[in-house]
Design a protein around this motif. Structure first.
Motif, PDB file in Angstrom:
ATOM      1  N   SER A  75       0.763  -1.170   0.438  1.00 22.21           N
ATOM      2  CA  SER A  75      -0.135  -0.251  -0.172  1.00 22.21           C
ATOM      3  C   SER A  75       1.239   1.339   0.064  1.00 22.21           C
ATOM      4  O   SER A  75       0.246   2.178  -0.272  1.00 22.21           O
ATOM      5  CB  SER A  75      -0.776   0.305   1.336  1.00 22.21           C
ATOM      6  OG  SER A  75      -0.568   0.419   2.207  1.00 22.21           O
ATOM      7  N   ILE A  76       2.222   1.601   0.193  1.00 21.69           N
ATOM      8  CA  ILE A  76       2.834   2.477  -0.132  1.00 21.69           C
ATOM      9  C   ILE A  76       3.879   2.384  -1.160  1.00 21.69           C
ATOM     10  O   ILE A  76       5.080   3.082  -0.969  1.00 21.69           O
ATOM     11  CB  ILE A  76       3.794   2.437   1.744  1.00 21.69           C
ATOM     12  CG1 ILE A  76       5.131   1.730   1.858  1.00 21.69           C
ATOM     13  CG2 ILE A  76       3.001   2.951   2.991  1.00 21.69           C
ATOM     14  CD1 ILE A  76       5.284   1.494   3.175  1.00 21.69           C
ATOM     15  N   MET A  77       4.142   1.395  -1.724  1.00 16.44           N
ATOM     16  CA  MET A  77       5.251   1.294  -2.813  1.00 16.44           C
ATOM     17  C   MET A  77       4.848   2.114  -4.179  1.00 16.44           C
ATOM     18  O   MET A  77       3.269   2.669  -3.755  1.00 16.44           O
ATOM     19  CB  MET A  77       4.999  -0.255  -3.363  1.00 16.44           C
ATOM     20  CG  MET A  77       5.895  -1.130  -2.208  1.00 16.44           C
ATOM     21  SD  MET A  77       6.488  -3.176  -3.025  1.00 16.44           S
ATOM     22  CE  MET A  77       7.601  -2.691  -3.400  1.00 16.44           C
ATOM     23  N   PRO A  78       5.521   2.666  -4.340  1.00 19.99           N
ATOM     24  CA  PRO A  78       4.850   3.931  -5.779  1.00 19.99           C
ATOM     25  C   PRO A  78       4.101   3.081  -6.878  1.00 19.99           C
ATOM     26  O   PRO A  78       4.341   1.811  -7.430  1.00 19.99           O
ATOM     27  CB  PRO A  78       6.377   3.563  -6.050  1.00 19.99           C
ATOM     28  CG  PRO A  78       7.203   3.913  -5.539  1.00 19.99           C
ATOM     29  CD  PRO A  78       6.759   2.847  -4.584  1.00 19.99           C
ATOM     30  N   PRO A  79       3.676   3.559  -7.446  1.00 22.97           N
ATOM     31  CA  PRO A  79       2.809   3.111  -8.839  1.00 22.97           C
ATOM     32  C   PRO A  79       3.687   2.416  -9.871  1.00 22.97           C
ATOM     33  O   PRO A  79       4.689   3.279  -9.874  1.00 22.97           O
ATOM     34  CB  PRO A  79       1.916   4.544  -8.929  1.00 22.97           C
ATOM     35  CG  PRO A  79       2.178   5.255  -7.935  1.00 22.97           C
ATOM     36  CD  PRO A  79       3.051   5.009  -7.510  1.00 22.97           C
ATOM     37  N   MET A  80       2.943   1.381 -10.969  1.00 23.95           N
ATOM     38  CA  MET A  80       4.172   0.598 -11.467  1.00 23.95           C
ATOM     39  C   MET A  80       3.942   1.526 -12.989  1.00 23.95           C
ATOM     40  O   MET A  80       3.063   2.139 -13.177  1.00 23.95           O
ATOM     41  CB  MET A  80       3.788  -0.906 -11.891  1.00 23.95           C
ATOM     42  CG  MET A  80       3.857  -1.805 -10.318  1.00 23.95           C
ATOM     43  SD  MET A  80       3.181  -2.891 -10.481  1.00 23.95           S
ATOM     44  CE  MET A  80       4.651  -4.238 -11.875  1.00 23.95           C
ATOM     45  N   SER A  81       5.163   1.731 -13.434  1.00 23.83           N
ATOM     46  CA  SER A  81       5.117   2.140 -14.785  1.00 23.83           C
ATOM     47  C   SER A  81       5.070   0.951 -15.952  1.00 23.83           C
ATOM     48  O   SER A  81       4.599  -0.192 -15.499  1.00 23.83           O
ATOM     49  CB  SER A  81       6.741   2.441 -15.039  1.00 23.83           C
ATOM     50  OG  SER A  81       7.694   1.545 -14.817  1.00 23.83           O
ATOM     51  N   LEU A  82       5.296   1.298 -16.866  1.00 26.39           N
ATOM     52  CA  LEU A  82       4.405   0.934 -17.855  1.00 26.39           C
ATOM     53  C   LEU A  82       4.976  -0.801 -17.973  1.00 26.39           C
ATOM     54  O   LEU A  82       5.116  -1.331 -19.059  1.00 26.39           O
ATOM     55  CB  LEU A  82       3.788   1.508 -19.485  1.00 26.39           C
ATOM     56  CG  LEU A  82       3.580   0.579 -19.672  1.00 26.39           C
ATOM     57  CD1 LEU A  82       2.126   0.067 -20.282  1.00 26.39           C
ATOM     58  CD2 LEU A  82       3.274   1.556 -22.080  1.00 26.39           C
ATOM     59  N   PRO A 123      -6.032  -9.376 -16.522  1.00 28.22           N
ATOM     60  CA  PRO A 123      -5.153  -9.783 -17.407  1.00 28.22           C
ATOM     61  C   PRO A 123      -3.828  -9.114 -17.460  1.00 28.22           C
ATOM     62  O   PRO A 123      -3.295  -9.426 -18.397  1.00 28.22           O
ATOM     63  CB  PRO A 123      -5.913  -9.394 -19.240  1.00 28.22           C
ATOM     64  CG  PRO A 123      -7.052  -8.077 -18.462  1.00 28.22           C
ATOM     65  CD  PRO A 123      -6.808  -8.627 -17.137  1.00 28.22           C
ATOM     66  N   LEU A 124      -3.746  -8.549 -16.942  1.00 25.46           N
ATOM     67  CA  LEU A 124      -2.482  -7.551 -16.957  1.00 25.46           C
ATOM     68  C   LEU A 124      -2.046  -7.427 -14.964  1.00 25.46           C
ATOM     69  O   LEU A 124      -2.917  -7.409 -14.255  1.00 25.46           O
ATOM     70  CB  LEU A 124      -2.580  -6.005 -16.963  1.00 25.46           C
ATOM     71  CG  LEU A 124      -3.100  -6.349 -18.254  1.00 25.46           C
ATOM     72  CD1 LEU A 124      -3.306  -4.634 -18.774  1.00 25.46           C
ATOM     73  CD2 LEU A 124      -1.989  -6.776 -19.533  1.00 25.46           C
ATOM     74  N   VAL A 125      -1.094  -7.631 -14.772  1.00 26.43           N
ATOM     75  CA  VAL A 125      -0.421  -7.729 -13.265  1.00 26.43           C
ATOM     76  C   VAL A 125      -0.301  -5.737 -13.119  1.00 26.43           C
ATOM     77  O   VAL A 125       1.251  -5.206 -12.873  1.00 26.43           O
ATOM     78  CB  VAL A 125       0.679  -7.531 -12.782  1.00 26.43           C
ATOM     79  CG1 VAL A 125       1.333  -7.350 -12.271  1.00 26.43           C
ATOM     80  CG2 VAL A 125       0.742  -9.341 -13.074  1.00 26.43           C
ATOM     81  N   THR A 126      -1.202  -4.954 -12.651  1.00 27.57           N
ATOM     82  CA  THR A 126      -0.701  -3.762 -12.408  1.00 27.57           C
ATOM     83  C   THR A 126      -0.576  -3.161 -10.825  1.00 27.57           C
ATOM     84  O   THR A 126      -0.123  -1.713 -10.668  1.00 27.57           O
ATOM     85  CB  THR A 126      -2.003  -2.861 -12.839  1.00 27.57           C
ATOM     86  OG1 THR A 126      -3.228  -3.119 -11.798  1.00 27.57           O
ATOM     87  CG2 THR A 126      -2.308  -3.418 -14.194  1.00 27.57           C
TER      88      THR A 126
END
Length: 507
Positions: free
Chosen positions: A232-239, A260-263
């Protein structure tokens, strides 16, 4: 008549293009050649049933199906669809003029329905490299393949619709603009954890710089509870990170039409009974293990000393190199393994060594034996060691609000942005990934800080590796405070997180 279609074979997380040549001539036997496994050999039975269900027939003549190149081993049921289409074209039952323009993969049911396959994203990446810009895949796999820009991805439900499409019936390709869902809010939040400010601070530093962390404390101190809230504190994933992570999960078939995706960054919590092959990967055709499934996320090992020692030792190389090589007779493959290791353990068999209130019932030799289940070389590769103590009654029920995950996450994102700018010309993303040369260039100390570090290294008898890891942590602490130079207070805090090195554990 001879027909060519194109499919793909997987080698590790990468794919290669396979040409499926189908020839129908004089004779009465069917031959499937080109180093297929038993699953592919069984495809003839599935293909025969599927084409009969939609009104076609299996030719009672000599059929030769060659999977080229012949020296690459092919596995899986994904060749059913290109074999069926090539067979219908070669036997002149249909005339699909654009058949050779597509990379085609999919498993067929006996009724002609198309079932999902593994590794569709890797296949799409390789297709683009080889100049193939159109793919026909099972509908369940179309979204993950559409992550790759510049490709036309067509998701199909059954063999009949695929034939109609190849005859010219229009169908819209999956659009890449609509495939990145927003992450839902996390149910678990750091605001739910009372106290433990020192542990929260250590976790924030660990996530900000991707530093490995070991939490040591008695039962009920909250070690597992805090670890479970790290995503919950990790940065959002880039593409780019989404593509890398989805590619690994696709290879092992962990994606679905609902996901279908790991976001969201993976969080892999392992049981101590895990085997070495499950941890790092294995099989004849190597598959990713748990450390690769945790790529770009968290690998959580609870009750660390309970893991088999030979299994834990396998972490040493991936923790250094952030990848795992697996060698087999036919070659070596490498899987990415850039994960944040979070581990937790009790300080002794009874769990109450160093407890402020409950006495420890273990003998000194039992405590020492328990702690030595973790080898010195492995411990040396864990950047941060922190003792966690249980809260008192008043601390558990105080009314003061704790910081939310969102607030902590914002600070971490700022620190990650600073690191991104620092390493924009390099192939690394976080401070923990720096090598010794980069540490020397980037983590420059003033005279006071250098003296402080030298005294700590001599007193704690730390290794050269620990020296570099302290500097990396200090750089991360400075980034969190948005300070350009590493100050003595940053270094002192980093040194404090090494206070559980081997010489001090039984003190």
């Amino acid at each position: 008549m001879l027909t060519k279609t194109f499919g793909s074979a997987l080698v590790g997380i990468h794919a290669s293009i396979i040409t499926i040549e189908t020839h129908v001539g004089q004779g009465s036997k069917c031959y499937l050649v080109g180093l297929p496994d038993s699953t592919i050999k069984e495809s003839i039975q599935r293909v025969e049933s599927a084409i009969k269900q939609i009104g076609y027939f299996f030719p009672r003549r000599k059929v030769v199906i060659n999977l080229a190149p012949a020296d690459v081993r092919k596995e899986g049921s994904g060749y059913d669809l290109p074999i069926a289409l090539g067979l219908l074209q070669a036997s002149e039952q249909t005339k699909m003029t654009r058949l050779s323009d597509f990379l085609i993969m999919g498993e067929l049911s006996l009724t002609g329905e198309i079932r999902p396959i593994k590794g569709a994203l890797s296949m799409a990446i390789e297709a683009k490299k080889q100049g193939i810009h159109s793919l026909i895949l099972p509908r369940e796999n179309a979204l993950e393949a559409a992550l790759i820009e510049g490709l036309q991805i067509f998701g199909m439900d059954n063999l009949r619709d695929t034939i109609r499409f190849l005859h010219g019936r229009p169908q819209a390709a999956i659009k890449r603009d609509h495939i990145l869902p927003t992450s839902p809010p996390y149910a678990s939040d750091f605001s739910q954890i009372k106290g433990q400010e020192k542990a929260k601070r250590a976790i924030e530093i660990a996530v900000a710089g991707s530093h490995n962390l070991l939490l040591v404390g008695p039962p009920g101190a909250g070690k597992t509870m805090m670890a479970q809230r790290i995503p919950s504190i990790m940065p959002p994933m880039s593409l780019e990170e989404i593509i890398e992570t989805t590619q690994i999960h696709s290879i092992v078939g962990k994606l679905s039409i609902d996901q279908p995706l790991v976001t969201e960054r993976p969080f892999r919590a392992l049981h101590h009974s895990i085997t070495s092959s499950a941890l790092i990967g294995g099989r004849t055709n190597p598959q990713p293990g748990e450390i690769s499934l945790a790529h770009q996320g968290v690998l959580f090992l609870d009750e660390l000393p309970e893991f088999q020692r030979n299994v834990l030792e396998l972490l040493r190389q991936p923790l250094e190199e952030r990848k795992v090589p697996i060698s087999r007779a036919h070659g070596t493959v490498e899987f990415p393994a850039n994960f944040l290791l979070i581990s937790a353990m009790n300080p002794c068999p009874c769990g109450y060594f160093h407890h402020p209130e409950k006495p420890c019932t273990c003998k000194p030799y039992q405590v020492d034996r328990y702690l030595h289940r973790i080898s010195g070389p492995l411990l040396d590769r864990i950047d941060m060691h922190l003792e966690v103590f249980p809260l008192g009654y008043s601390d558990m029920f105080k009314s003061q609000e704790s910081e939310s995950s969102q607030v902590i996450r914002e600070r971490i994102c700022i620190a990650r942005d600073i690191q991104k700018a620092r390493f924009k010309e390099l192939s690394i993303r976080t401070n923990a990934e720096m090598n010794s040369v980069q540490v020397k260039e980037i983590c420059v100390l003033d005279t006071t800080s250098a003296s402080l570090l030298r005294n700590a290294i001599e007193k704690l008898q730390l290794s050269a590796r620990a020296h570099d890891r302290i500097l990396k942590m200090a750089r991360t602490i400075a980034d969190i405070s948005q300070t350009k130079e590493i100050q003595p207070k940053h270094l002192a805090e980093a040194i404090n997180y090494r206070n559980l090195d081997r010489e001090n554990w039984s003190g």
